[in-house]
Motif scaffolding. Structure first.
Motif, PDB file in Angstrom:
ATOM      1  N   ASN A   1      -5.604   7.284  -3.276  1.00 40.63           N
ATOM      2  CA  ASN A   1      -5.172   5.952  -3.717  1.00 40.63           C
ATOM      3  C   ASN A   1      -5.092   4.903  -2.607  1.00 40.63           C
ATOM      4  N   ARG A   2      -4.784   5.355  -1.411  1.00 45.87           N
ATOM      5  CA  ARG A   2      -4.510   4.387  -0.349  1.00 45.87           C
ATOM      6  C   ARG A   2      -5.764   3.732   0.200  1.00 45.87           C
ATOM      7  N   LYS A   3      -6.924   4.167  -0.299  1.00 46.54           N
ATOM      8  CA  LYS A   3      -8.157   3.512   0.166  1.00 46.54           C
ATOM      9  C   LYS A   3      -8.275   2.091  -0.395  1.00 46.54           C
ATOM     10  N   TRP A   4      -7.648   1.827  -1.548  1.00 51.06           N
ATOM     11  CA  TRP A   4      -7.812   0.529  -2.210  1.00 51.06           C
ATOM     12  C   TRP A   4      -7.087  -0.563  -1.421  1.00 51.06           C
ATOM     13  N   VAL A   5      -7.796  -1.656  -1.198  1.00 47.68           N
ATOM     14  CA  VAL A   5      -7.220  -2.750  -0.409  1.00 47.68           C
ATOM     15  C   VAL A   5      -7.548  -4.090  -1.059  1.00 47.68           C
ATOM     16  N   HIS A   6      -6.849  -5.129  -0.582  1.00 43.79           N
ATOM     17  CA  HIS A   6      -7.137  -6.475  -1.071  1.00 43.79           C
ATOM     18  C   HIS A   6      -8.257  -7.077  -0.215  1.00 43.79           C
ATOM     19  N   PRO A   7      -9.239  -7.746  -0.856  1.00 42.81           N
ATOM     20  CA  PRO A   7     -10.364  -8.282  -0.072  1.00 42.81           C
ATOM     21  C   PRO A   7      -9.961  -9.320   0.968  1.00 42.81           C
ATOM     22  N   GLU A   8      -8.849 -10.054   0.728  1.00 35.20           N
ATOM     23  CA  GLU A   8      -8.416 -11.048   1.724  1.00 35.20           C
ATOM     24  C   GLU A   8      -7.335 -10.482   2.655  1.00 35.20           C
ATOM     25  N   GLY A   9      -7.029  -9.201   2.481  1.00 34.43           N
ATOM     26  CA  GLY A   9      -5.994  -8.576   3.296  1.00 34.43           C
ATOM     27  C   GLY A   9      -6.591  -7.546   4.231  1.00 34.43           C
ATOM     28  N   ILE A  10      -6.236  -6.287   3.987  1.00 31.82           N
ATOM     29  CA  ILE A  10      -6.625  -5.227   4.917  1.00 31.82           C
ATOM     30  C   ILE A  10      -8.143  -5.151   5.077  1.00 31.82           C
ATOM     31  N   LEU A  11      -8.883  -5.423   4.003  1.00 29.08           N
ATOM     32  CA  LEU A  11     -10.345  -5.312   4.100  1.00 29.08           C
ATOM     33  C   LEU A  11     -10.902  -6.156   5.245  1.00 29.08           C
ATOM     34  N   MET A  12     -10.387  -7.384   5.380  1.00 25.62           N
ATOM     35  CA  MET A  12     -10.941  -8.267   6.415  1.00 25.62           C
ATOM     36  C   MET A  12     -10.070  -8.335   7.675  1.00 25.62           C
TER      37      MET A  12
ATOM     38  N   ASN B   1       0.857  -1.192   0.000  1.00 24.86           N
ATOM     39  CA  ASN B   1       0.000   0.000   0.000  1.00 24.86           C
ATOM     40  C   ASN B   1       0.890   1.238   0.000  1.00 24.86           C
ATOM     41  N   ILE B   2       0.805   2.034  -1.078  1.00 35.41           N
ATOM     42  CA  ILE B   2       1.689   3.200  -1.195  1.00 35.41           C
ATOM     43  C   ILE B   2       0.876   4.464  -1.404  1.00 35.41           C
ATOM     44  N   PHE B   3       1.485   5.589  -1.074  1.00 33.84           N
ATOM     45  CA  PHE B   3       0.767   6.870  -1.137  1.00 33.84           C
ATOM     46  C   PHE B   3       0.736   7.425  -2.559  1.00 33.84           C
ATOM     47  N   HIS B   4       1.882   7.466  -3.201  1.00 31.68           N
ATOM     48  CA  HIS B   4       1.935   8.050  -4.547  1.00 31.68           C
ATOM     49  C   HIS B   4       1.637   6.960  -5.578  1.00 31.68           C
TER      50      HIS B   4
ATOM     51  N   VAL C   1       2.220 -12.103  -1.644  1.00 28.03           N
ATOM     52  CA  VAL C   1       2.126 -10.664  -1.363  1.00 28.03           C
ATOM     53  C   VAL C   1       0.834 -10.148  -1.989  1.00 28.03           C
ATOM     54  N   LEU C   2      -0.038  -9.606  -1.162  1.00 23.32           N
ATOM     55  CA  LEU C   2      -1.320  -9.104  -1.669  1.00 23.32           C
ATOM     56  C   LEU C   2      -1.136  -7.704  -2.242  1.00 23.32           C
ATOM     57  N   MET C   3      -1.880  -7.434  -3.307  1.00 22.81           N
ATOM     58  CA  MET C   3      -1.809  -6.124  -3.950  1.00 22.81           C
ATOM     59  C   MET C   3      -3.131  -5.411  -3.748  1.00 22.81           C
ATOM     60  N   PRO C   4      -3.105  -4.069  -3.723  1.00 20.36           N
ATOM     61  CA  PRO C   4      -4.377  -3.354  -3.583  1.00 20.36           C
ATOM     62  C   PRO C   4      -5.266  -3.628  -4.787  1.00 20.36           C
ATOM     63  N   SER C   5      -6.539  -3.901  -4.538  1.00 19.53           N
ATOM     64  CA  SER C   5      -7.469  -4.120  -5.648  1.00 19.53           C
ATOM     65  C   SER C   5      -7.923  -2.760  -6.180  1.00 19.53           C
ATOM     66  N   ARG C   6      -8.697  -2.751  -7.223  1.00 17.55           N
ATOM     67  CA  ARG C   6      -9.355  -1.508  -7.635  1.00 17.55           C
ATOM     68  C   ARG C   6     -10.863  -1.676  -7.467  1.00 17.55           C
ATOM     69  N   THR C   7     -11.223  -2.668  -6.670  1.00 12.83           N
ATOM     70  CA  THR C   7     -12.650  -2.962  -6.466  1.00 12.83           C
ATOM     71  C   THR C   7     -13.069  -2.865  -4.999  1.00 12.83           C
ATOM     72  N   HIS C   8     -12.122  -3.014  -4.085  1.00  8.32           N
ATOM     73  CA  HIS C   8     -12.442  -2.990  -2.658  1.00  8.32           C
ATOM     74  C   HIS C   8     -11.695  -1.840  -1.991  1.00  8.32           C
TER      75      HIS C   8
END
Ligand code: ATP
Ligand code: MG
Length: 246
Positions: A143-154, A104-107, A128-135
């Motif tokens: 940009n930093r709002k995007w997360v992986h559904p099996e990672g930060i989201l849960m 998860n990166i800022f820029h 390594v999970l990557m930020p999704s563009r759906t969750h």
């Protein structure tokens, strides 16, 4: 590890080697140029701390290890600076705690996200999970709002080294328990996280990984009894206390 001609006997050896790692991170596309500035701010606070891990940081490291061990879905959020400085220890901490690693990166930069992922895999990460563009998490716009559904989201517990205050606040508002590593006890991140380790990432991460590997689950202070404000006050006092220059 970048090639270096800094002798190990140099009084600022660790600091200089860390700078080299960050510069190498920029060169391989892992760290942003802005990351160099953030690192400089961290160094200034570390200088005031006497570049050592204080007892208040050791307590926070133990609390963080316990919280990560007790978590159901722990996640370690990785940005460019953290990856460049400590990819191996981030991977070790993830393995010791069963935490997932998520980029998860800022820029915004898909290339840099991939470069961070590649460096973590090289350091031994299984996944390594990557930020999704759906969750996305709520309470944050960029940009930093995007997360992986099996990672930060849960996730119930998120470890966010060197975090930005906005995102730390958003994670807390999304119901996460947040552990941060931040040399600045005055930052919004340090004040918003539930557990703040005021120490240099390069010093505290190996200790945190060791503790997580060797401690028994359930040991350490329960989060409900944790006084983060006391840690921040002690850190500020330590920085204001005159000492002989190193
Ligand atoms: P906030 O938004 O929380 O007030 P900030 O905007 O002041 O934070 P950023 O530039 O977003 O800070 O992030 C850098 C933070 O990381 C700074 O607080 C800095 O002290 C800290 N930092 C930099 N390098 C290190 C390091 N090696 N170890 C621990 N903390 C570090
Ligand atoms: Mg900020």
């Amino acid at each position: 590890m970048p090639a270096s001609d800094v002798p190990t006997t140099h009084p600022r050896y660790l600091s200089l080697i860390t700078r080299e790692r960050i510069v190498a991170g920029v060169q391989r596309g892992v760290t942003s140029l802005h990351g160099l500035i953030a690192h400089g701010r961290g160094e200034a606070f570390d200088y005031l701390l006497g570049e050592r891990t204080h007892p208040f940081a050791q307590r926070a490291i133990a609390a963080a290890a316990a919280a990560l061990r007790a978590a159901r879905h722990p996640v370690i959020s990785v940005n460019g600076n953290a990856c460049a400085m400590a990819a191996g220890d981030l991977v070790r901490l993830a393995k010791a705690t069963g935490a997932r690693l998520e980029v998860n990166i800022f820029h915004t930069s898909p290339e840099r996200e991939q470069a961070i992922r590649a460096m973590l895999l090289e350091a031994g990460a299984d996944r390594v999970l990557m930020p999704s563009r759906t969750h996305a998490i709520s309470h944050i716009d960029h940009n930093r709002k995007w997360v992986h559904p099996e990672g930060i989201l849960m996730a119930d517990v998120v470890c966010v080294p060197l975090e930005d205050g906005d995102r730390c606040e958003a994670l807390v508002k999304n119901g996460k328990q947040v552990i941060t590593i931040d040399l600045n006890p005055l930052s919004r991140t340090a004040r918003t996280a539930q557990i703040t380790i005021v120490d240099n990432l390069t010093r505290c991460l190996p200790r945190l990984a060791d503790l997580a590997e060797f401690s028994t689950p359930g040991s350490g202070t329960a989060l409900s009894d944790w006084d983060n404000q006391a840690v921040l006050s002690e850190a500020e006092t330590a920085m204001r206390t005159p000492r002989s220059p190193s």
